[in-house]
Design an enzyme around this catalytic site. Structure first.
Site: not given
Ligand code: HXC
Length: 514
Positions: A169-170, A404-405
């Site tokens: 993402g961002g 040119g290079a």
């Molecule tokens: C809160 C999160 C989290 C998040 C993971 N966790 N991502 N908690 N916010 N964004 C937590 C899970 O609940 C879990 O908690 C622990 O972290 C580990 O995650 P798992 O899913 O068990 O691990 P894994 O299978 O390795 O998968 C990793 C992952 C997946 C691919 C990153 O967790 C995932 O898809 N997370 C969401 C990603 C996402 O959509 N993020 C927002 C993106 S938008 P427990 O308690 O079970 O250990 C964004 C915008 C930024 O980031 C903008 C900037 C401008």
């Protein structure tokens, strides 16, 4: 022991455990290290001084008030690399997946502010699920606070991003603004939208690795600069890179002790250029023969491969090398290699690292693909970068410097300080074959033996133009040197240029063709 001392010890122990033993075990099972283990490998032994260990998040959404781990998913502090201070943040995947909360972002901003104030590189070890979902827009604001700091620190302190897990993402835009990105094969990935969204929107089936893995970003997108086999190799490579860099734009780069002699002759170079000027050779062999102890840290190794960029030292002083690679596409400049070179030149210029250019370039790559994708706009980036750079700039023309290079590759006309050519140099508008076909097309068409005539005319053209002396006659080349003397000459030249001062007219900023 005093109760208060005991409490401190307890809290420190608790913080060390991050998200708990089970999650640490899960991290290890994936072949990944923890945030603190990574820092230990990165910095000199026992040099890490942690700050903000007692920070906790302030959210009460979705039951978060019941889980308030110390440190809030990121370890921050200072350490040393080869005795010089660096500032570090290391995201802890065992705490809410390393996700970025308001407090987590504040910790990163604080260590970045310190890095700018003290003039030290900032190294970010990224391993995060992105915005902390439970904190909503507050987390997005935290990212923006980091992006702003990345931008303001650009060109002031070196910024290095190490991707050791997800970065999606961002969140990808903080590393993208920094100077160098490291990735690890099969465990780190970066993308703006993941495979599931891609499938929905474009109906493409693509794996995480294909979409945004280390090799994808090293070869296809050029987003990452270094690809490593595992985390240990990766962190050691970061140390190697840092060894060449000044701590900030206010100081000169460090000296790296060497046992190599300043006057070493490189005899192998006298026979490295093939007789046939259309035959390729490996420019990396030339670079390694010339620099201290043959050590060359290549940047963007797998991207835009017709140009080599990287760091090395001459007599212990760091230099940035930009070199055409005749072994790849005959060393031609194309869109990727021009962008790669431009970014590297600008980094070196921003951080007072002298540039050494090795030139063997037949020109820009022709074709609709290149023209339609903007070889004009992108080639101009490299030209602009060399024109603008005020660090010491030295060019060695080993063979071709065509069209040119010739101008672009740090020619005398765009403030090359010393431009040397080997006797094998061919400095001309184009190669003999092309020139003869354009200049003598009618003569060749009417000739009874056009093949013999063509060779005769090509020889005539080569004798007149495919040498270094036409350019040397006008002072466009400062000297023609024997290849074997190149190391010696480069070292003495760099000493002459040590206190060079040059500047550009005052401006808010230039408008490089992006
Ligand atoms: C809160 C999160 C989290 C998040 C993971 N966790 N991502 N908690 N916010 N964004 C937590 C899970 O609940 C879990 O908690 C622990 O972290 C580990 O995650 P798992 O899913 O068990 O691990 P894994 O299978 O390795 O998968 C990793 C992952 C997946 C691919 C990153 O967790 C995932 O898809 N997370 C969401 C990603 C996402 O959509 N993020 C927002 C993106 S938008 P427990 O308690 O079970 O250990 C964004 C915008 C930024 O980031 C903008 C900037 C401008």
């Amino acid at each position: 022991m005093n109760k208060r001392f005991t409490l401190l010890e307890q809290l420190r122990k608790e913080a060390q455990l991050g998200g708990g033993e089970k999650r640490i075990e899960a991290q290890h099972k994936k072949g990944k290290l923890t945030a603190r283990e990574r820092i230990e490998l990165l910095v000199d032994p026992n040099s890490f001084e942690e700050i903000d260990m007692f920070v906790r998040h302030r959210s009460t959404n979705f039951g978060l008030e019941k889980q308030k781990p110390l440190g809030d998913g990121v370890v921050t502090g200072t350490g040393t690399i080869n005795g010089r201070t660096v500032c570090i943040f290391s995201q802890d995947f065992t705490v809410f997946g390393g996700s970025l909360s308001e407090a987590h972002a504040e910790k990163i901003c604080k260590i970045m502010d310190l890095a700018v104030k003290i003039g030290a590189p900032i190294i970010g070890l990224n391993d995060s699920g992105g915005a902390r979902i439970q904190e909503g827009v507050v987390s997005l604001g935290g990212y923006a606070d980091i992006f702003l700091r990345n931008t303001l620190a650009s060109g002031v302190i070196p910024q290095i991003s190490v991707i050791l897990g997800p970065c999606a993402g961002g969140a990808v835009y903080s590393p993208a603004i920094t100077d160098f990105i490291f990735m690890v094969k099969n465990s780190s990935y970066m993308f703006v939208t993941g495979p599931n969204v891609v499938k929905t929107v474009t109906h493409e089936d693509v794996t995480f690795e294909e979409l945004g893995g280390a090799e994808t970003h090293a070869e296809k997108s050029g987003v990452s600069h270094f690809t490593c086999e595992d985390e240990v190799e990766c962190l050691l490579q970061v140390r190697h890179l840092v060894s060449y860099l000044p701590s900030s734009n206010r100081v000169k780069p460090p000296t790296i002790p060497t046992t190599d002699s300043d006057t070493r002759e490189c005899t192998m170079l006298d026979s490295i250029i093939p007789e046939n000027s259309n035959k390729p050779y490996d420019m990396k062999l030339i670079i390694k023969e010339i620099v201290d102890e043959g050590v060359f840290l290549e940047v963007h190794k797998d991207f835009g491969t017709s140009l080599l960029t990287g760091f090395s030292t001459l007599s212990g002083k760091p230099i940035g090398i930009v070199a055409n690679q005749p072994n790849a596409l005959a060393g031609v400049l194309d869109i990727k290699s021009s962008i790669k070179g431009a970014r590297f030149v600008r980094f070196c210029d921003a951080f007072n690292i002298p540039l050494v250019v090795f030139e063997d370039v037949p020109g820009f790559l022709p074709g609709t693909d290149q023209e339609w994708n903007g070889i004009i706009r992108n080639g101009a980036k490299l030209l602009y970068a060399f024109c603008e750079a005020t660090v010491p700039k030295v060019t060695i023309i080993t063979r071709k410097a065509y069209g040119g290079a010739y101008d672009v590759m740090n020619s005398k006309h765009i403030r090359g300080d010393f431009n040397f050519a080997w006797p094998t140099a061919e400095i001309a508008v184009m190669g003999a074959k092309g020139a003869v076909e354009i200049l003598h097309s009618k003569e060749l068409a009417s000739s009874e033996d056009s093949a013999t005539k063509q060779i005769e005319l090509e020889n005539e053209y080569s004798e007149k133009f495919c040498n270094p002396y036409e350019a040397a006659l006008r002072g466009y080349i400062d000297d023609v040197i024997l290849p074997s003397t190149t190391r010696k000459r480069l070292i003495s030249t760099m000493k002459i240029l040590e206190n060079k001062v040059d500047s550009n007219p005052w401006k808010k900023h230039g408008n490089i063709p992006l």
